[in-house]
Design a protein around this motif. Structure first.
Motif, PDB file in Angstrom:
ATOM      1  N   THR A 116     -73.989 -45.801  40.252  1.00 23.95           N
ATOM      2  CA  THR A 116     -73.593 -47.058  39.594  1.00 23.95           C
ATOM      3  C   THR A 116     -74.080 -48.310  40.321  1.00 23.95           C
ATOM      4  O   THR A 116     -73.919 -49.414  39.809  1.00 23.95           O
ATOM      5  CB  THR A 116     -72.059 -47.144  39.473  1.00 23.95           C
ATOM      6  N   GLY A 147     -70.998 -48.888  33.887  1.00 23.50           N
ATOM      7  CA  GLY A 147     -71.127 -48.277  35.210  1.00 23.50           C
ATOM      8  C   GLY A 147     -69.814 -48.284  35.970  1.00 23.50           C
ATOM      9  O   GLY A 147     -69.445 -47.288  36.617  1.00 23.50           O
ATOM     10  N   LEU A 202     -76.447 -50.463  38.461  1.00 21.61           N
ATOM     11  CA  LEU A 202     -75.881 -50.972  37.210  1.00 21.61           C
ATOM     12  C   LEU A 202     -74.970 -52.167  37.458  1.00 21.61           C
ATOM     13  O   LEU A 202     -75.068 -53.190  36.779  1.00 21.61           O
ATOM     14  CB  LEU A 202     -75.100 -49.861  36.497  1.00 21.61           C
ATOM     15  N   SER A 203     -74.063 -52.032  38.409  1.00 21.61           N
ATOM     16  CA  SER A 203     -73.048 -53.070  38.592  1.00 21.61           C
ATOM     17  C   SER A 203     -72.835 -53.488  40.036  1.00 21.61           C
ATOM     18  O   SER A 203     -72.104 -54.447  40.295  1.00 21.61           O
ATOM     19  CB  SER A 203     -71.705 -52.559  38.035  1.00 21.61           C
TER      20      SER A 203
END
Length: 323
Positions: free
Chosen positions: A125, A91, A128-129
């Motif tokens: 993202t 990500g 994800l992160s």
């Protein structure tokens, strides 16, 4: 003969019962494990509640200010066992790649494009992160102990890789189109303007770090987080452009993102001698890497101090810090 038949018949009827016994044992084991997991969760919640109550009773709002807010068991030996870290790294690569392409293509003087780029990159993202997309933000997260050191290092490497991929892709499009357009190059930092440019980088990164930290309060709505970070980053860049161009006389000399700044060719490629080349490289790294990272740490710290003084509970135990 009848007895033998009855024995054989008895064996036939007893065989189907064996898997049932095994299934019952498996279910019992799973039930015990589930009960243990629930008990551990309840115990952790009770401990957290006790800590909050003790902080309120003690009257010290800064108690536990430097406590770790990430999974303490996460280290270099355990982090690679979970596939989530690879999703987070991917990500960061994709998000930073998108940002670098926009920054390199339009520069800092097209704020509308940058807002949309920041919102999209953050939104896709964040789950994800946590959508750091900036080594300075990652260092701020590490310094405030929201993520572990090993996760932070992996994210920084992913961001540099993503910025490089963005540069490669953009150069490929330029070459394929036969365009004579060249990618922008940042002005070299000299001893005369070192402190001015460094101050701009420091101040901008501190503001970005503060905005990013405050945006985590809306973690349940990724689009809201993306909108806050995107518009906040755009406001920061506009303010920095205004200050640097109107009052300091600086043009195209700041970035506030170490990974993308490296793709802007901030490092000198030549010099009269090794000493001059080394000195210019050190100045560039301090200006575009060290000062933004220190500024982001200051921004995160100010945000945490504000939270403690107002009695606001930290949201990190359920947000992107454990991703």
């Amino acid at each position: 003969m009848a007895k033998n038949k009855s024995k054989k018949g008895g064996k036939k009827t007893s065989k189907p019962a064996e898997p049932q016994v095994k299934t019952e044992k498996v279910e019992e084991v799973e039930a015990v494990k589930t009960t243990e997991v629930k008990a551990e969760k309840i115990e952790k919640e009770e401990q957290d509640t006790k800590v909050i109550v003790s902080e309120k009773k003690s009257g010290n709002p800064f108690k536990g200010f430097f406590a770790a807010k990430h999974d303490k068991s996460e280290n270099i030996l355990t982090i690679f066992k979970s596939p989530r870290i690879w999703g987070g790294v991917l990500g960061e690569v994709i998000g930073t790649m998108i940002l670098s392409m926009f920054f390199l293509a339009v520069g800092l003087y097209q704020p509308l494009y940058l807002v949309f780029a920041m919102i999209v990159a953050t939104a896709i993202t964040y789950k994800l992160s946590g959508a750091h997309l900036n080594p300075a933000i990652t260092v701020g997260m590490m310094a405030s102990r929201r993520i572990s050191a090993i996760r932070g290092v992996l994210y920084i490497l992913a961001q540099v890789l993503g910025a490089w991929l963005g540069l490669v892709i953009l150069n490929a499009f330029i070459s394929a189109g036969g365009s004579a357009t060249e990618l922008p190059v940042m002005d070299e930092v000299a001893s005369e303007n070192f402190w001015m440019v460094s101050f701009v980088e420091f101040f901008g990164a501190a503001l970005l770090g503060y905005i990013f930290c405050r945006a985590q309060d809306y973690k349940r709505n990724p689009f809201a987080v993306a909108a806050i970070i995107g518009t906040g980053a755009c406001t920061t860049y506009l303010f920095v452009v205004l200050i640097s161009s109107s009052f300091l006389g600086l043009q195209n000399s700041f970035m506030i993102n170490p990974a993308i700044a490296l793709m802007y060719q901030i490092l000198p490629t030549g010099g009269e001698n090794f000493g001059e080349l080394f000195g210019q490289t050190l100045l560039a790294l301090c200006t575009y890497c060290i000062f933004p990272m220190v500024g982001a740490v200051v921004g995160f710290t100010l945000s945490d101090i504000a939270k403690k003084l107002t009695g606001e509970e930290c949201c990190c135990k359920e947000c992107c810090c454990k991703k």
